[in-house]
Design an enzyme around this catalytic site. Structure first.
Site, PDB file in Angstrom:
ATOM      1  N   HIS A   1       1.279   5.391  -2.227  1.00  0.00           N
ATOM      2  CA  HIS A   1       0.709   6.365  -3.171  1.00  0.00           C
ATOM      3  C   HIS A   1       1.849   7.011  -3.947  1.00  0.00           C
ATOM      4  O   HIS A   1       2.379   8.058  -3.539  1.00  0.00           O
ATOM      5  CB  HIS A   1      -0.104   7.419  -2.419  1.00  0.00           C
TER       6      HIS A   1
ATOM      7  N   GLU B   1     -10.838   4.754   7.429  1.00  0.00           N
ATOM      8  CA  GLU B   1      -9.589   5.366   7.888  1.00  0.00           C
ATOM      9  C   GLU B   1      -9.940   6.629   8.663  1.00  0.00           C
ATOM     10  O   GLU B   1      -9.732   7.758   8.231  1.00  0.00           O
ATOM     11  CB  GLU B   1      -8.667   5.689   6.713  1.00  0.00           C
TER      12      GLU B   1
ATOM     13  N   TRP C   1       0.400  13.802   3.551  1.00  0.00           N
ATOM     14  CA  TRP C   1      -0.108  13.039   4.686  1.00  0.00           C
ATOM     15  C   TRP C   1       0.996  12.610   5.642  1.00  0.00           C
ATOM     16  O   TRP C   1       0.753  12.379   6.810  1.00  0.00           O
ATOM     17  CB  TRP C   1      -0.864  11.811   4.201  1.00  0.00           C
TER      18      TRP C   1
ATOM     19  N   ASP D   1       2.376   3.336   2.733  1.00  0.00           N
ATOM     20  CA  ASP D   1       1.304   4.296   2.513  1.00  0.00           C
ATOM     21  C   ASP D   1       1.812   5.581   1.863  1.00  0.00           C
ATOM     22  O   ASP D   1       1.458   5.885   0.729  1.00  0.00           O
ATOM     23  CB  ASP D   1       0.555   4.596   3.805  1.00  0.00           C
TER      24      ASP D   1
ATOM     25  N   HIS E   1       0.849  -1.194   0.000  1.00  0.00           N
ATOM     26  CA  HIS E   1       0.000   0.000   0.000  1.00  0.00           C
ATOM     27  C   HIS E   1       0.880   1.238   0.000  1.00  0.00           C
ATOM     28  O   HIS E   1       1.532   1.567   0.996  1.00  0.00           O
ATOM     29  CB  HIS E   1      -0.914   0.017   1.234  1.00  0.00           C
TER      30      HIS E   1
ATOM     31  N   GLN F   1      -9.907   9.435  -4.588  1.00  0.00           N
ATOM     32  CA  GLN F   1      -9.509  10.142  -3.373  1.00  0.00           C
ATOM     33  C   GLN F   1     -10.617  11.010  -2.797  1.00  0.00           C
ATOM     34  O   GLN F   1     -10.779  11.118  -1.581  1.00  0.00           O
ATOM     35  CB  GLN F   1      -8.281  11.011  -3.661  1.00  0.00           C
TER      36      GLN F   1
ATOM     37  N   HIS G   1      -9.738   1.932   0.726  1.00  0.00           N
ATOM     38  CA  HIS G   1      -9.413   2.713   1.922  1.00  0.00           C
ATOM     39  C   HIS G   1     -10.678   2.680   2.781  1.00  0.00           C
ATOM     40  O   HIS G   1     -11.633   3.416   2.536  1.00  0.00           O
ATOM     41  CB  HIS G   1      -9.094   4.161   1.563  1.00  0.00           C
TER      42      HIS G   1
END
Length: 411
Positions: A57, A211, A313, A307, A55, A150, A208
């Site tokens: 991005h 979360e 983030w 992630d 996982h 997203q 997702h």
């Protein structure tokens, strides 16, 4: 190529491994080298199948501070900052940043990656770029791409149409974000749409899911029910599920029965969710991670992901799977000796199940010769010392060779 004196994690004695034509052809002790064969003496060090980042991005990597820093450290500010940065994306921009991150991952022994790609962008700039990266680096890394909405499927204009177009463009997996949809009803409908679209196109699903610290976020029960009723089972993955850390035990007792029946996979992201979680708490503060130990003990497949790598983030990250493993063990109270010794599974064998690549992943005769030789004889020492990947071998080719650092003491 002949690897001599390797330590496999499930064996007590050392063994040898012969590689020919990009495959493991012999695994047994005391193999004799052929005249023209390259020989690598492992000196008893640990040999594992390659690390997997299940996982990440890659479309957003290396964008921390652009256009501004996430000073609150919340998931939602990160989404808002990314919405601004997304307006300036170009294909060259995305490719350059993604390749920088991938090269670092490969140096750290990662050979398989599942990357979520934001498709709430009618231009599909990031997806186009990462499809090119996938093809250009196919001899170095196996990259799965997830169409990730997203900003929502139903809560973003033409969200369903964008997901359908992403399928046509060639994604491997369909994602979702039910807790970010405007309403719970939207969240449920989005999950049904995603699973139906995946079934029609023979794709995997990775959502997702929940979360958020909100104990009323219950997308997981819907996703698991869909996995069970459709028969998709382990083709479906629930990522994050951090709300489970806020669920009461009575509800979890009921939920776990469904989770086991569904055969759904889980991905925890210990680094990022520990950073983002509990931001709206005073004290006590929640830990921000799903119930990894309880899922594992129930026989439910769990893997770890990075992630985020230097993005809105999470401002840190170095493409090293030892980081989420270390954090996951600490936060998850998984610090027994056997827990630590076997924790490599979170980023190897368990992750291979998540990515549905077990038909060509692992150190087995006849399988592609993908492996990493670590500077340590057991994973306890490797993890504790953040030991180097001495060799990363992909389909019989050495991708990376690392010499251990030398320390000269003057005392």
């Amino acid at each position: 190529m002949l690897l001599k004196n390797v330590k496999l994690p499930d064996q007590t004695k050392l063994t040898d491994i012969r590689i020919e034509d990009g495959k493991f052809v012999q695994i047994k002790p005391d193999l004799i080298a052929n005249d023209s064969e390259q020989v690598i003496d492992a000196h008893g060090n640990l040999l594992l199948p390659p690390y997997i980042d299940s996982h990440v991005h890659l479309d957003a990597t290396q964008t921390a501070g652009q256009p501004r820093w996430n000073e609150t450290g919340t998931l939602f500010e990160g989404i808002n900052i990314w919405a601004e940065r997304k307006q300036t994306l170009t294909i060259d921009d995305v490719k350059a940043r993604a390749k920088k991150a991938i090269y670092r991952q490969v140096e750290n022994g990662i050979q398989f990656v599942r990357s979520h790609v934001d498709v709430t962008d009618p231009s599909f700039t990031a997806l186009k770029a990462l499809l090119e990266v996938k093809e250009e680096l196919k001899d170095v890394i196996e990259l799965q791409l997830v169409a990730f909405p997203q900003e929502g499927v139903l809560s973003f204009p033409h969200g369903k149409e964008l997901m359908e177009e992403a399928v046509k463009m060639g994604v491997d997996v369909l994602g979702g974000i039910p807790h970010y949809e405007f309403t719970r009803e939207y969240g449920v409908e989005s999950l049904k749409f995603i699973v139906d679209l995946a079934q029609k196109n023979d794709l995997l699903v990775d959502v997702h899911c929940d979360e958020i610290d909100d104990p009323q976020a219950r997308g997981l029960e819907t996703l698991a029910t869909l996995a069970y009723e459709t028969g998709m089972g382990d083709k479906i993955t629930a990522s994050h599920t951090t709300a489970m850390g806020s669920y009461n035990d009575a509800y979890c007792f009921k939920l776990f029965k469904l989770l086991k029946m569904s055969h759904i996979n889980f991905v925890a992201n210990p680094l990022v969710n520990t950073h983002l979680g509990g931001r709206f708490d005073s004290y006590p503060k929640r830990r921000g991670m799903t119930r990894v130990k309880e899922l594992r003990d129930a026989g439910i497949n769990v893997s770890f992901g990075e992630d985020d790598l230097k993005d809105p983030w999470y401002p840190m990250g170095d493409g090293n799977m030892l980081d989420p493993v270390y954090m996951g063990l600490v936060v998850g109270h998984l610090m027994g000796h056997e827990d630590i010794l076997n924790s490599y599974n979170f980023v190897t064998n368990n992750a291979a199940k998540t990515l549905h690549i077990t038909d060509h992943y692992g150190i087995k005769e006849g399988y592609p010769a993908n492996c990493i030789l670590l500077n340590g004889t057991n994973f306890y020492d490797v993890l504790n010392e953040h030991a180097e990947v001495l060799y990363s071998i992909h389909e019989g080719n050495i991708l990376v060779e690392t010499k251990p650092k030398e320390i000269k003491r003057n005392f």
